[in-house]
Write a protein that holds these residues in place. Structure first.
Motif, mmCIF file in Angstrom:
data_model
loop_
_atom_site.group_PDB
_atom_site.id
_atom_site.type_symbol
_atom_site.label_atom_id
_atom_site.label_comp_id
_atom_site.label_asym_id
_atom_site.label_seq_id
_atom_site.Cartn_x
_atom_site.Cartn_y
_atom_site.Cartn_z
ATOM 1 N N ARG A 36 0.848 -1.196 0.000
ATOM 2 C CA ARG A 36 0.000 0.000 0.000
ATOM 3 C C ARG A 36 0.879 1.239 0.000
ATOM 4 O O ARG A 36 1.915 1.271 0.631
ATOM 5 C CB ARG A 36 -0.902 0.015 1.233
ATOM 6 C CG ARG A 36 -2.005 1.053 1.165
ATOM 7 C CD ARG A 36 -2.876 1.061 2.416
ATOM 8 N NE ARG A 36 -2.207 1.658 3.562
ATOM 9 C CZ ARG A 36 -2.046 2.988 3.737
ATOM 10 N NH1 ARG A 36 -2.492 3.833 2.849
ATOM 11 N NH2 ARG A 36 -1.437 3.443 4.812
ATOM 12 N N GLY A 37 0.446 2.260 -0.735
ATOM 13 C CA GLY A 37 1.119 3.546 -0.698
ATOM 14 C C GLY A 37 2.172 3.759 -1.775
ATOM 15 O O GLY A 37 3.127 4.499 -1.556
ATOM 16 N N GLU A 38 2.008 3.145 -2.933
ATOM 17 C CA GLU A 38 3.025 3.280 -3.985
ATOM 18 C C GLU A 38 3.197 4.707 -4.484
ATOM 19 O O GLU A 38 4.257 5.056 -4.973
ATOM 20 C CB GLU A 38 2.702 2.347 -5.149
ATOM 21 C CG GLU A 38 2.889 0.904 -4.781
ATOM 22 C CD GLU A 38 3.178 0.016 -5.959
ATOM 23 O OE1 GLU A 38 3.211 0.495 -7.095
ATOM 24 O OE2 GLU A 38 3.372 -1.174 -5.720
ATOM 25 N N THR A 39 2.171 5.543 -4.375
ATOM 26 C CA THR A 39 2.275 6.915 -4.880
ATOM 27 C C THR A 39 2.427 7.958 -3.775
ATOM 28 O O THR A 39 2.506 9.142 -4.061
ATOM 29 C CB THR A 39 1.047 7.281 -5.748
ATOM 30 O OG1 THR A 39 -0.126 7.139 -4.945
ATOM 31 C CG2 THR A 39 0.960 6.402 -6.973
ATOM 32 N N GLY A 40 2.479 7.521 -2.535
ATOM 33 C CA GLY A 40 2.598 8.464 -1.425
ATOM 34 C C GLY A 40 3.836 8.194 -0.599
ATOM 35 O O GLY A 40 4.595 7.260 -0.850
ATOM 36 N N ARG A 41 4.052 9.018 0.416
ATOM 37 C CA ARG A 41 5.198 8.838 1.308
ATOM 38 C C ARG A 41 4.950 7.773 2.361
ATOM 39 O O ARG A 41 5.887 7.185 2.877
ATOM 40 C CB ARG A 41 5.538 10.158 1.989
ATOM 41 C CG ARG A 41 6.171 11.139 1.038
ATOM 42 C CD ARG A 41 6.521 12.414 1.761
ATOM 43 N NE ARG A 41 7.237 13.306 0.881
ATOM 44 C CZ ARG A 41 8.275 14.037 1.247
ATOM 45 N NH1 ARG A 41 8.696 14.002 2.484
ATOM 46 N NH2 ARG A 41 8.876 14.807 0.393
ATOM 47 N N GLU A 42 3.687 7.577 2.726
ATOM 48 C CA GLU A 42 3.351 6.548 3.708
ATOM 49 C C GLU A 42 3.148 5.225 2.974
ATOM 50 O O GLU A 42 2.290 5.120 2.112
ATOM 51 C CB GLU A 42 2.098 6.935 4.485
ATOM 52 C CG GLU A 42 2.320 8.128 5.387
ATOM 53 C CD GLU A 42 1.152 8.421 6.295
ATOM 54 O OE1 GLU A 42 0.129 7.703 6.228
ATOM 55 O OE2 GLU A 42 1.255 9.373 7.080
ATOM 56 N N LYS A 43 3.971 4.251 3.297
ATOM 57 C CA LYS A 43 3.936 2.962 2.606
ATOM 58 C C LYS A 43 3.810 1.824 3.617
ATOM 59 O O LYS A 43 4.312 1.918 4.723
ATOM 60 C CB LYS A 43 5.210 2.763 1.789
ATOM 61 C CG LYS A 43 5.431 3.854 0.755
ATOM 62 C CD LYS A 43 6.646 3.599 -0.080
ATOM 63 C CE LYS A 43 6.926 4.747 -1.020
ATOM 64 N NZ LYS A 43 5.858 5.126 -1.892
ATOM 65 N N ASP A 44 3.147 0.757 3.199
ATOM 66 C CA ASP A 44 3.058 -0.467 3.989
ATOM 67 C C ASP A 44 3.854 -1.532 3.252
ATOM 68 O O ASP A 44 3.578 -1.826 2.086
ATOM 69 C CB ASP A 44 1.602 -0.922 4.139
ATOM 70 C CG ASP A 44 0.762 0.063 4.931
ATOM 71 O OD1 ASP A 44 1.299 1.084 5.398
ATOM 72 O OD2 ASP A 44 -0.445 -0.188 5.078
#
Length: 94
Positions: free
Chosen positions: A69-77
């Motif tokens: 999760r979070g491929e386009t944001g700074r927060e990733k899982d």
């Protein structure tokens, strides 16, 4: 630890990425976000930072790592396959 969770497939590692840093490094824990802060050398262009994150954590943990999760944001899982949350914590030195 809020940023590390146990799942059926392995450990789920919640991170906050700062791209375009001088070097790849773990900065510490962002208590407010409940995520591990990570600096990455690569710029956030054409998935370069994502590839660098996966490469950095795969090498650091010695396990297969994927972004779930979070491929386009700074927060990733990140999903760390084959390791439990306790193993990941020990290998990160936290």
């Amino acid at each position: 630890m809020k940023f590390l969770k146990e799942t059926k497939e392995g450990a789920l590692l919640l991170i906050y990425v700062q791209p375009k840093a001088k070097k790849n490094a773990i900065e510490g824990i962002d208590e407010w976000r409940g995520r591990l802060k990570v600096k990455i050398k690569a710029p956030p262009v054409e998935g370069k930072a994502n590839k660098e994150v996966v490469k950095f954590f795969s090498k650091l943990l010695g396990a297969e790592v994927t972004i779930v999760r979070g491929e386009t944001g700074r927060e990733k899982d990140l999903l760390v396959r084959g390791l439990g949350a306790e193993d990941v914590r020990k290998r990160l030195g936290l």
